[in-house]
Design a protein around this motif. Structure first.
Motif, PDB file in Angstrom:
ATOM      1  N   THR A   1     -35.391 -16.074  17.902  1.00  0.00           N
ATOM      2  CA  THR A   1     -35.150 -14.965  18.830  1.00  0.00           C
ATOM      3  C   THR A   1     -33.844 -14.278  18.451  1.00  0.00           C
ATOM      4  O   THR A   1     -32.814 -14.933  18.281  1.00  0.00           O
ATOM      5  CB  THR A   1     -35.061 -15.468  20.284  1.00  0.00           C
TER       6      THR A   1
ATOM      7  N   GLU B   1     -39.867 -14.147  16.786  1.00  0.00           N
ATOM      8  CA  GLU B   1     -40.824 -14.126  17.897  1.00  0.00           C
ATOM      9  C   GLU B   1     -40.484 -13.013  18.881  1.00  0.00           C
ATOM     10  O   GLU B   1     -41.368 -12.296  19.358  1.00  0.00           O
ATOM     11  CB  GLU B   1     -40.826 -15.471  18.622  1.00  0.00           C
ATOM     12  N   THR B   2     -39.167 -12.855  19.143  1.00  0.00           N
ATOM     13  CA  THR B   2     -38.753 -11.874  20.152  1.00  0.00           C
ATOM     14  C   THR B   2     -37.445 -11.208  19.743  1.00  0.00           C
ATOM     15  O   THR B   2     -36.552 -11.857  19.194  1.00  0.00           O
ATOM     16  CB  THR B   2     -38.551 -12.546  21.530  1.00  0.00           C
TER      17      THR B   2
ATOM     18  N   GLU C   1     -34.147   0.659  25.367  1.00  0.00           N
ATOM     19  CA  GLU C   1     -35.528   0.480  24.919  1.00  0.00           C
ATOM     20  C   GLU C   1     -35.775   1.210  23.606  1.00  0.00           C
ATOM     21  O   GLU C   1     -36.458   0.696  22.708  1.00  0.00           O
ATOM     22  CB  GLU C   1     -36.497   0.974  25.994  1.00  0.00           C
TER      23      GLU C   1
ATOM     24  N   SER D   1     -34.259  -0.826  20.813  1.00  0.00           N
ATOM     25  CA  SER D   1     -35.035  -2.024  20.478  1.00  0.00           C
ATOM     26  C   SER D   1     -36.201  -1.666  19.556  1.00  0.00           C
ATOM     27  O   SER D   1     -36.488  -2.382  18.587  1.00  0.00           O
ATOM     28  CB  SER D   1     -35.555  -2.709  21.747  1.00  0.00           C
ATOM     29  N   ARG D   2     -36.844  -0.554  19.837  1.00  0.00           N
ATOM     30  CA  ARG D   2     -37.969  -0.127  18.989  1.00  0.00           C
ATOM     31  C   ARG D   2     -37.465   0.331  17.617  1.00  0.00           C
ATOM     32  O   ARG D   2     -38.109   0.072  16.595  1.00  0.00           O
ATOM     33  CB  ARG D   2     -38.738   0.994  19.680  1.00  0.00           C
TER      34      ARG D   2
ATOM     35  N   LYS E   1     -36.566  -2.796  15.601  1.00  0.00           N
ATOM     36  CA  LYS E   1     -37.820  -3.460  15.198  1.00  0.00           C
ATOM     37  C   LYS E   1     -38.431  -2.743  13.997  1.00  0.00           C
ATOM     38  O   LYS E   1     -38.851  -3.374  13.017  1.00  0.00           O
ATOM     39  CB  LYS E   1     -38.805  -3.469  16.364  1.00  0.00           C
TER      40      LYS E   1
ATOM     41  N   ARG F   1     -40.891  -9.684  10.196  1.00  0.00           N
ATOM     42  CA  ARG F   1     -41.860  -9.426  11.249  1.00  0.00           C
ATOM     43  C   ARG F   1     -41.233  -9.684  12.614  1.00  0.00           C
ATOM     44  O   ARG F   1     -40.498 -10.658  12.801  1.00  0.00           O
ATOM     45  CB  ARG F   1     -43.090 -10.308  11.072  1.00  0.00           C
TER      46      ARG F   1
ATOM     47  N   GLY G   1     -42.293 -10.077  16.652  1.00  0.00           N
ATOM     48  CA  GLY G   1     -43.420 -10.231  17.560  1.00  0.00           C
ATOM     49  C   GLY G   1     -43.386  -9.288  18.732  1.00  0.00           C
ATOM     50  O   GLY G   1     -44.227  -8.405  18.897  1.00  0.00           O
ATOM     51  N   SER G   2     -42.367  -9.438  19.586  1.00  0.00           N
ATOM     52  CA  SER G   2     -42.264  -8.601  20.777  1.00  0.00           C
ATOM     53  C   SER G   2     -40.827  -8.144  20.964  1.00  0.00           C
ATOM     54  O   SER G   2     -39.893  -8.746  20.422  1.00  0.00           O
ATOM     55  CB  SER G   2     -42.733  -9.365  22.024  1.00  0.00           C
ATOM     56  N   ILE G   3     -40.675  -7.089  21.747  1.00  0.00           N
ATOM     57  CA  ILE G   3     -39.341  -6.587  22.089  1.00  0.00           C
ATOM     58  C   ILE G   3     -39.267  -6.431  23.602  1.00  0.00           C
ATOM     59  O   ILE G   3     -40.246  -6.068  24.255  1.00  0.00           O
ATOM     60  CB  ILE G   3     -39.039  -5.239  21.399  1.00  0.00           C
ATOM     61  N   ARG G   4     -38.088  -6.693  24.145  1.00  0.00           N
ATOM     62  CA  ARG G   4     -37.912  -6.545  25.589  1.00  0.00           C
ATOM     63  C   ARG G   4     -36.434  -6.470  25.932  1.00  0.00           C
ATOM     64  O   ARG G   4     -35.568  -6.807  25.116  1.00  0.00           O
ATOM     65  CB  ARG G   4     -38.568  -7.696  26.346  1.00  0.00           C
TER      66      ARG G   4
END
Length: 502
Positions: free
Chosen positions: A108, A152-153, A268, A271-272, A275, A284, A286-289
């Motif tokens: 993470t 993963e995150t 936000e 974060s994108r 990524k 790679r 997995g997810s962003i938050r």
């Protein structure tokens, strides 16, 4: 017969008392003369019904020597930044740094924001011979160097500030302008995107040539044209739909040109963006938050939790961008940050204003508590109110502060340097120093600062103009302010030459 020691002391005391009375009478006469001349400048300024408040203080004594409607609460515009930056210096200290950290906790990646308004600031990056892409590449490289190829995150921790990114008093029709940039616990690139456009080489509609930072998922609508016309000039504008990142680029594009537009929900978007950059380098995600709840970000332990990168910005740098360049984002970030430091909760406009009020009482005394009402940090809000006498008391407190004063005064605009004073005060004598803050919003024009000579003598001044009628040019208010500074400069020169008792 020799006079007794008591008789000699009494005689000396009487002489000193007489001298004090003479000097006091001269000082009173001198102050009255100066105030009369300032009143004359106001009468001859062609300002119509403009409300004008003036306060001038002698830095040596701290005494107010010009008082014209000095206790009237007035809208300060960007003069509010004087209080925001001064309070930040008082609370955080001159050695404080804003920090942003990249922390890897197993699979993470945390980006922990410290509310730094200078993260990705293009002006500061240019001084380093960097670009926004250079900074992003450095972040990605640190992750690559860690050996990680899959996350993963990706978590953006912006919780140092609340998530009310837009002040309720700011003009709704200007939220896409850079001076209304949103304020977040993680800021990036002044929270704007810079879009460039140029005529089409094929002769069709003009085209968007670049976006910085590059946000490939945002596709602005193109309403530009290249129609020629008599005396036609190139103009570009960018609209953004409120609470979204839907943008429209419009205007007549006859030659290459660019413009800024604010970004909504910067954490936000960042974060994108990160990524996208990581995945372009084969990492790679997995997810962003965004971080949620009260669980703090992990602390580096040198083993499973590692700090990959720490980006730091000195408080003095942020203050200079705030006061010399009048960057609103930097002011708002300082206000929220001192709110956080003072109450140990998410920084907000409300707790930031409480922190400033606390510092005003600490530095000036409780009698000045009613001399300021703060709504935001930059002065964009018309609900901000200050009295001219509180402004000069504030400036005097820093001018006489041997520890914090130098950094505070250095952060202010100087006509010798680039900034908001460009083109003004070019004819000041070489031995006169001016450090001040401008302020403009609709119907408001303000100037406050410190003017001094090479002998250390000086004045704190504040000239606040409100309710300027629509038929009165702002230049008239500026000319009044410049005339007041010129008058003070002449007083200082006369005093230095020993000829100020005309």
């Amino acid at each position: 017969m020799q006079p007794s020691a008591m008789m000699r002391f009494t005689a000396l005391r009487n002489i000193l008392l007489a001298l004090a009375l003479v000097n006091g009478a001269w000082a009173s006469s001198h102050a009255g003369d100066l105030e009369a001349r300032v009143e004359s400048l106001i009468r001859n300024a062609s300002l119509g019904s403009t409300e004008v408040g003036v306060s001038i203080r002698d830095l040596d004594t701290g005494r107010q020597i010009v008082s014209i409607d000095e206790i009237d609460p007035m809208i300060p515009a960007s003069n509010m930044k004087l209080f925001t930056s001064g309070a930040a210096l008082h609370i955080l200290g001159e050695d404080f740094h804003f920090q942003t950290s990249l922390i890897l906790d197993r699979d993470t990646l945390w980006v922990v924001g410290g509310g730094d308004p200078a993260l990705g600031d293009p002006v500061l990056l240019e001084e380093m011979e960097w670009t926004i892409d250079t900074l992003l590449d450095r972040m990605v490289q640190r992750v690559r160097d860690s050996g990680v190829r899959e996350l993963e995150t990706l978590i953006i921790d912006d919780r140092i500030f609340d998530r009310n990114h837009v002040h309720p008093d700011w003009p709704r029709d200007q939220l896409d302008k850079r001076y209304c940039a949103e304020v977040a616990g993680l800021n990036f690139g002044l929270n704007v995107v810079h879009i460039k456009a140029a005529p089409s080489k094929s002769g069709g509609s003009p085209v968007i040539t670049s976006m910085t930072p590059n946000l490939p998922w945002i596709l602005p609508k193109n309403e530009m044209h290249g129609k020629p016309g008599k005396d036609a000039v190139t103009r570009i504008g960018i609209r953004r739909t409120p609470n979204t990142n839907k943008m429209t680029v419009y205007g007549r594009i006859l030659s290459p040109i660019g413009a800024d537009v604010t970004i909504s929900n910067v954490p936000e978007v960042f974060s994108r963006l990160l990524k996208t950059r990581l995945e372009a380098e084969g990492i790679r995600v997995g997810s962003i938050r965004l971080a949620e709840g009260n669980t703090p970000a992990p602390k580096a332990d040198g083993a499973e939790v590692r700090e990959l990168l720490r980006i730091k910005t000195q408080l003095g740098t942020v203050m200079e961008r705030c006061n010399t360049n009048s960057q609103n984002l930097h002011a708002e970030s300082m206000l929220k940050r001192i709110g956080h430091e003072n109450e140990l909760t998410a920084g907000s406009w409300a707790n930031g204003a409480r922190a400033v009020r606390m510092v005003v009482i600490d530095r000036l005394g409780p009698e000045h508590a009613e001399g300021i009402r703060q709504s935001d940090g930059s002065g964009m809000s018309r609900q901000n109110k200050v009295t001219p006498e509180t402004v000069t008391a504030w400036l005097t407190s820093f001018a006489r502060d041997e520890d914090l004063g130098p950094l505070f005064l250095e952060s202010l605009a100087d006509p010798k340097d680039a900034g908001t004073l460009r083109g003004r005060f070019d004819d000041l004598p070489s031995d006169i120093e001016l450090a001040c803050k401008t302020g403009y919003i609709n119907g408001v024009c303000c100037l406050s600062g410190v003017v001094s000579n090479s002998n250390g003598r000086g004045y704190a001044f504040s000239v606040l103009c409100n309710e300027i009628p629509g038929n009165v040019p702002i230049r008239s208010a500026k000319k009044l302010q410049e005339a007041v500074v010129d008058l003070l400069a002449k007083q200082l020169q006369a005093g230095r030459n020993g000829s100020n008792r005309r």
